[in-house]
Every structure is written in C-alpha cells, then in structure tokens.
Design a protein around this motif. Structure first.
Motif, PDB file in Angstrom:
ATOM      1  N   ASN A   1      54.902  53.070  44.418  1.00  0.00           N
ATOM      2  CA  ASN A   1      53.648  53.830  44.519  1.00  0.00           C
ATOM      3  C   ASN A   1      52.484  52.981  44.983  1.00  0.00           C
ATOM      4  N   GLY A   2      52.743  51.692  45.211  1.00  0.00           N
ATOM      5  CA  GLY A   2      51.685  50.850  45.776  1.00  0.00           C
ATOM      6  C   GLY A   2      50.666  50.373  44.771  1.00  0.00           C
ATOM      7  N   ASN A   3      50.858  50.686  43.479  1.00  0.00           N
ATOM      8  CA  ASN A   3      49.881  50.222  42.491  1.00  0.00           C
ATOM      9  C   ASN A   3      50.019  48.727  42.266  1.00  0.00           C
ATOM     10  N   GLU A   4      48.904  48.101  41.940  1.00  0.00           N
ATOM     11  CA  GLU A   4      48.900  46.671  41.677  1.00  0.00           C
ATOM     12  C   GLU A   4      48.427  46.416  40.253  1.00  0.00           C
ATOM     13  N   TYR A   5      48.722  45.217  39.757  1.00  0.00           N
ATOM     14  CA  TYR A   5      48.204  44.787  38.463  1.00  0.00           C
ATOM     15  C   TYR A   5      46.805  44.220  38.667  1.00  0.00           C
ATOM     16  N   ASP A   6      45.875  44.610  37.800  1.00  0.00           N
ATOM     17  CA  ASP A   6      44.515  44.103  37.881  1.00  0.00           C
ATOM     18  C   ASP A   6      44.125  43.500  36.548  1.00  0.00           C
ATOM     19  N   ASP A   7      43.361  42.410  36.585  1.00  0.00           N
ATOM     20  CA  ASP A   7      42.988  41.749  35.344  1.00  0.00           C
ATOM     21  C   ASP A   7      42.073  42.593  34.472  1.00  0.00           C
ATOM     22  N   ASP A   8      41.502  43.664  35.004  1.00  0.00           N
ATOM     23  CA  ASP A   8      40.636  44.502  34.175  1.00  0.00           C
ATOM     24  C   ASP A   8      41.419  45.615  33.478  1.00  0.00           C
ATOM     25  N   GLY A   9      42.740  45.637  33.676  1.00  0.00           N
ATOM     26  CA  GLY A   9      43.578  46.620  33.005  1.00  0.00           C
ATOM     27  C   GLY A   9      43.546  47.982  33.649  1.00  0.00           C
ATOM     28  N   SER A  10      42.938  48.116  34.827  1.00  0.00           N
ATOM     29  CA  SER A  10      42.838  49.417  35.471  1.00  0.00           C
ATOM     30  C   SER A  10      44.078  49.707  36.294  1.00  0.00           C
ATOM     31  N   GLY A  11      44.159  50.929  36.808  1.00  0.00           N
ATOM     32  CA  GLY A  11      45.290  51.313  37.645  1.00  0.00           C
ATOM     33  C   GLY A  11      46.147  52.354  36.984  1.00  0.00           C
ATOM     34  N   ASP A  12      46.784  53.195  37.785  1.00  0.00           N
ATOM     35  CA  ASP A  12      47.652  54.218  37.258  1.00  0.00           C
ATOM     36  C   ASP A  12      49.042  53.666  37.030  1.00  0.00           C
ATOM     37  N   GLY A  13      49.847  54.399  36.321  1.00  0.00           N
ATOM     38  CA  GLY A  13      51.210  53.974  36.082  1.00  0.00           C
ATOM     39  C   GLY A  13      51.748  54.615  34.834  1.00  0.00           C
ATOM     40  N   ASN A  14      53.034  54.478  34.588  1.00  0.00           N
ATOM     41  CA  ASN A  14      53.627  55.074  33.410  1.00  0.00           C
ATOM     42  C   ASN A  14      53.967  53.990  32.403  1.00  0.00           C
ATOM     43  N   ALA A  15      53.515  54.161  31.159  1.00  0.00           N
ATOM     44  CA  ALA A  15      53.754  53.157  30.126  1.00  0.00           C
ATOM     45  C   ALA A  15      55.221  53.116  29.752  1.00  0.00           C
ATOM     46  N   ASP A  16      55.730  51.928  29.396  1.00  0.00           N
ATOM     47  CA  ASP A  16      57.108  51.830  28.956  1.00  0.00           C
ATOM     48  C   ASP A  16      57.219  52.009  27.447  1.00  0.00           C
ATOM     49  N   GLY A  17      56.144  52.452  26.813  1.00  0.00           N
ATOM     50  CA  GLY A  17      56.179  52.714  25.373  1.00  0.00           C
ATOM     51  C   GLY A  17      55.781  51.532  24.527  1.00  0.00           C
ATOM     52  N   LYS A  18      55.492  50.384  25.140  1.00  0.00           N
ATOM     53  CA  LYS A  18      55.104  49.203  24.376  1.00  0.00           C
ATOM     54  C   LYS A  18      53.609  48.964  24.536  1.00  0.00           C
ATOM     55  N   VAL A  19      52.950  48.702  23.425  1.00  0.00           N
ATOM     56  CA  VAL A  19      51.505  48.510  23.426  1.00  0.00           C
ATOM     57  C   VAL A  19      51.180  47.200  22.727  1.00  0.00           C
ATOM     58  N   LEU A  20      50.265  46.415  23.317  1.00  0.00           N
ATOM     59  CA  LEU A  20      49.846  45.173  22.685  1.00  0.00           C
ATOM     60  C   LEU A  20      49.015  45.491  21.453  1.00  0.00           C
ATOM     61  N   LYS A  21      49.558  45.178  20.291  1.00  0.00           N
ATOM     62  CA  LYS A  21      48.885  45.480  19.031  1.00  0.00           C
ATOM     63  C   LYS A  21      48.339  44.231  18.336  1.00  0.00           C
ATOM     64  N   ARG A  22      48.904  43.078  18.696  1.00  0.00           N
ATOM     65  CA  ARG A  22      48.526  41.856  17.983  1.00  0.00           C
ATOM     66  C   ARG A  22      48.556  40.678  18.951  1.00  0.00           C
ATOM     67  N   LEU A  23      47.520  39.852  18.884  1.00  0.00           N
ATOM     68  CA  LEU A  23      47.462  38.603  19.633  1.00  0.00           C
ATOM     69  C   LEU A  23      47.254  37.471  18.646  1.00  0.00           C
ATOM     70  N   VAL A  24      48.078  36.450  18.751  1.00  0.00           N
ATOM     71  CA  VAL A  24      47.956  35.278  17.869  1.00  0.00           C
ATOM     72  C   VAL A  24      47.747  34.044  18.738  1.00  0.00           C
ATOM     73  N   HIS A  25      46.626  33.372  18.528  1.00  0.00           N
ATOM     74  CA  HIS A  25      46.369  32.138  19.269  1.00  0.00           C
ATOM     75  C   HIS A  25      46.750  30.952  18.402  1.00  0.00           C
ATOM     76  N   VAL A  26      47.399  29.969  19.012  1.00  0.00           N
ATOM     77  CA  VAL A  26      47.836  28.759  18.313  1.00  0.00           C
ATOM     78  C   VAL A  26      47.100  27.577  18.932  1.00  0.00           C
ATOM     79  N   GLY A  27      46.326  26.853  18.120  1.00  0.00           N
ATOM     80  CA  GLY A  27      45.550  25.746  18.664  1.00  0.00           C
ATOM     81  C   GLY A  27      45.136  24.756  17.603  1.00  0.00           C
ATOM     82  N   ASP A  28      44.713  23.587  18.045  1.00  0.00           N
ATOM     83  CA  ASP A  28      44.409  22.494  17.118  1.00  0.00           C
ATOM     84  C   ASP A  28      42.929  22.160  16.988  1.00  0.00           C
ATOM     85  N   ALA A  29      42.094  22.694  17.861  1.00  0.00           N
ATOM     86  CA  ALA A  29      40.693  22.267  17.911  1.00  0.00           C
ATOM     87  C   ALA A  29      39.752  23.346  17.390  1.00  0.00           C
ATOM     88  N   PRO A  30      38.565  22.947  16.929  1.00  0.00           N
ATOM     89  CA  PRO A  30      37.559  23.938  16.537  1.00  0.00           C
ATOM     90  C   PRO A  30      37.314  24.980  17.622  1.00  0.00           C
TER      91      PRO A  30
END
Length: 363
Positions: free
Chosen positions: A261-290
């Motif tokens: 369908n010619g759709n592209e991925y955009d960093d702003d999350g825009s664009g049409d398409g059909n979801a595969d049923g998975k949704v980002l619900k949790r983000l965990v960052h791992v790091g050592d510095a303040p």
C-alpha cells in the motif's frame, strides 16, 4: 416431537447469534508489549580508566572537531579540556559542541566562526557533518581497535541471550548518547550484537554505510540534540527525547503495514495500517548514570500527561544499575518513589549480573 426439536434448534441459533453480536461489541484485547532500552557505557560495557581518553570513540570527538571546524589543525582530547560533568552521561552532540567551544572560541583558524556575540560560537548547524566525521573515523579502524579498552560487563551477555528468546513480547534496543553508526560498530566489536537480542531497526532510521547488516532499534545521540550546552539539565532532557524516539519507533514496528500500500514508517507514529494486535504498554530503560534515571523520569511525566488527556500512555520502568560511576544510593535518591502503573524504578547494585534483573524489568 418434531415441533420440540424445531423450537430447540431455533433457541440455540438465537443464543448463538446473540453471543456473536456480544463478542463483536467487546473491546479488542491487545497483547501487551514491552520495550527495553539500554544505555551503553557503564551499563552494557565497562571501559578501563583509559577508555575516556584513548578509546576509538573518545578519539573521534577531537578528530571530528579538527577536520570539520578547525581546518585539520589538532584539537585536545575531551578529557583534557572539559570537566567530567560536561561529558560523562552526556550525548555525543552536546560533547562535540562543548569541545568546540572550549577549544575554538576566538580561534581565528576555525572554519566555522558564526558568532552569536561576546566571542561565542555556535556550531550546532554543523552537527550532522561532525557526526558523519566521527563515524568515518571509526570506520577506518578494525573491530579489535574499536573494542579496545571496553568490554561487556558481568551478566550482560547471559541476560541478552535470554532476552533473545522473548521476542514475542519484548523488544530490545539502545537509548544512548552515541552516534548511531558508532553504537552499531561498538556493539558488534564487543559481541553484544551477536546475542541477537537487539531488535531490527525501524525503516525510518538512518542508513549508516557499511552497517546495514548490524543495525538495530533505538534512539541515539545523532537523532536529537538540543544544542544547549550551558544548562546541565539537557544532559538528561536530550536523552529523554531519545527515549521518546525509541518508543515511537517501537510502536511503528508493532503497527504492521498493508503489503503493497506504499505506507511508510514515520517517527511521529503517523500513517495508516492494520495493527497486529500488539500494543506498547511498558517501556523500561536500563542505565547507570543520573542522566539515565532523570531521562526516564521525564519520559514518564510526559506519559502521565498523555494519560490525563485520555490518550494512549506507556508505563515507564527504570532499572538503574550501579555498575558505572554512581552508587546505588545516589541512583535511588534520584529515582524517587514508585507510582504503580506509571513510574516503576528499581535499583540493582550488581547491574545485569543480578539474578533478579529480568524480574526487575518485568519480563
């Protein structure tokens, strides 16, 4: 008898029809997905005391400033001219700008003397050139030289090997101040890429020549730089933006595009398409510095605002590892109190060598 059977069949069909209608009225259940983002230096890899001076990455700053801004004339090393707080836990963009100001302001040989007054020079417009020059410098080196002075910290390879088996519910990427192409080269040189834990990149990520086969998901120092080198808060605010970029890229990968369908991925999350049923619900960052803790906390605050506006929001976790230059107590103080479902920090003194690391990540 025939009448009774007919009524029974009719009743069964009526109940089945109502059940089907009810199922269609219920909200679609989406599979919860977790994104783990890792800092690099002090989290995944440990550098010797010489790393901040002699490593390939450390040398690339001076090389880039020399070539792009100073007509090839030598530039001192970062550790020789900047206080530690101006480069430790910062991003490549901010470090380059601070190094340029410390060494070139008022220097008549500088090839970029766009003054903003009072002898101050702003080199932000040259950041892309500087990033490319840093990367080109690294590309001239063999993997052994790139990996010299750095090595995976205890437990890192083992934990990443486990995470490589959990891709149905977890994505892994980097959130680091490193230039993206350099991060790719470093992860390959020290064996981290070969664990197969790092998820493939979003198609919108930059193609760094010669690294297409070792690319991975993340938010990087070359993706965003505020240019603010006076306010130390931007050490973590810029990193917070990089976390946001990684999250958007993960969401875009989870959103499957219709074939052809010619759709592209955009960093702003825009664009049409059909979801595969998975949704980002949790983000965990791992790091050592303040900066890692404060960046993740900033991102959590953005998600709280999303929640208040009744928009999709992400629970933010933080696994602060005391494997760098900061104590567990320092990191714990910065992390503050847990807000269940919103902000869930954990501090691990042994970092990824802790047997509870994956549990702390919630996976």
């Amino acid at each position: 008898m025939i009448l009774h059977s007919h009524l029974t069949a009719t009743f069964f069909i009526l109940i089945l029809t109502q059940f089907i209608v009810l199922i269609h009225l219920l909200p679609i259940s989406h599979a919860a997905f977790t994104l783990l983002t890792f800092d690099v230096d002090g989290t995944l890899v440990k550098g010797s005391g010489e790393a901040t001076v002699h490593s390939a990455h450390a040398r690339s700053y001076s090389h880039a400033v020399s070539q792009i801004l100073n007509q090839g004339q030598p530039i001192p090393r970062v550790a020789d001219v900047l206080p530690r707080e101006l480069y430790h836990g910062s991003t490549d963009g901010l470090i380059l700008l601070r190094l340029a100001r410390a060494t070139l302001n008022g220097n008549a040989s500088s090839s970029d003397s766009s003054s903003s007054g009072s002898g101050s020079y702003d080199h932000s417009s040259r950041l892309d050139d500087l990033f490319d020059c840093m990367y080109d410098y690294i590309c001239e080196l063999d993997p052994e030289e790139i990996g010299k002075y750095i090595a995976p910290l205890p437990g890192v390879i083992e934990q990443l090997n486990v995470l490589s088996t959990l891709k149905e519910s977890v994505m892994c990427g980097l959130v680091t101040g490193n230039v993206e192409g350099i991060a790719r080269k470093k992860m390959k040189a020290v064996g981290i890429y070969d664990t197969n834990a790092l998820s493939p990149p979003c198609p919108s990520q930059k193609e760094w020549k010669g690294t297409q086969d070792i690319a991975f998901l993340g938010g990087f120092g070359s993706d965003y730089c505020s240019g603010n080198i006076d306010d130390l808060q931007y050490n973590h605010l810029d990193r917070g933006e990089q976390i946001a970029i990684a999250a958007r890229r993960c969401q875009n990968i989870l959103m499957q595009r219709k074939i052809g369908n010619g759709n592209e991925y955009d960093d702003d999350g825009s664009g049409d398409g059909n979801a595969d049923g998975k949704v980002l619900k949790r983000l965990v960052h791992v790091g050592d510095a303040p900066a890692d803790v404060l960046a993740a906390k900033w991102f959590s605050e953005q998600q709280q605002r999303q929640q208040q506006e009744e928009k999709h929001s992400i629970c933010v976790g933080m696994v602060a590892v005391a494997t760098g230059s900061y104590s567990a107590e320092e990191l714990r103080t910065l992390a503050g109190e847990t807000i269940p479902g919103v902000w869930e920090p954990v501090v691990l003194e042994k970092g990824m060598a802790d047997s509870d690391f994956l549990k702390a990540c919630g996976v």
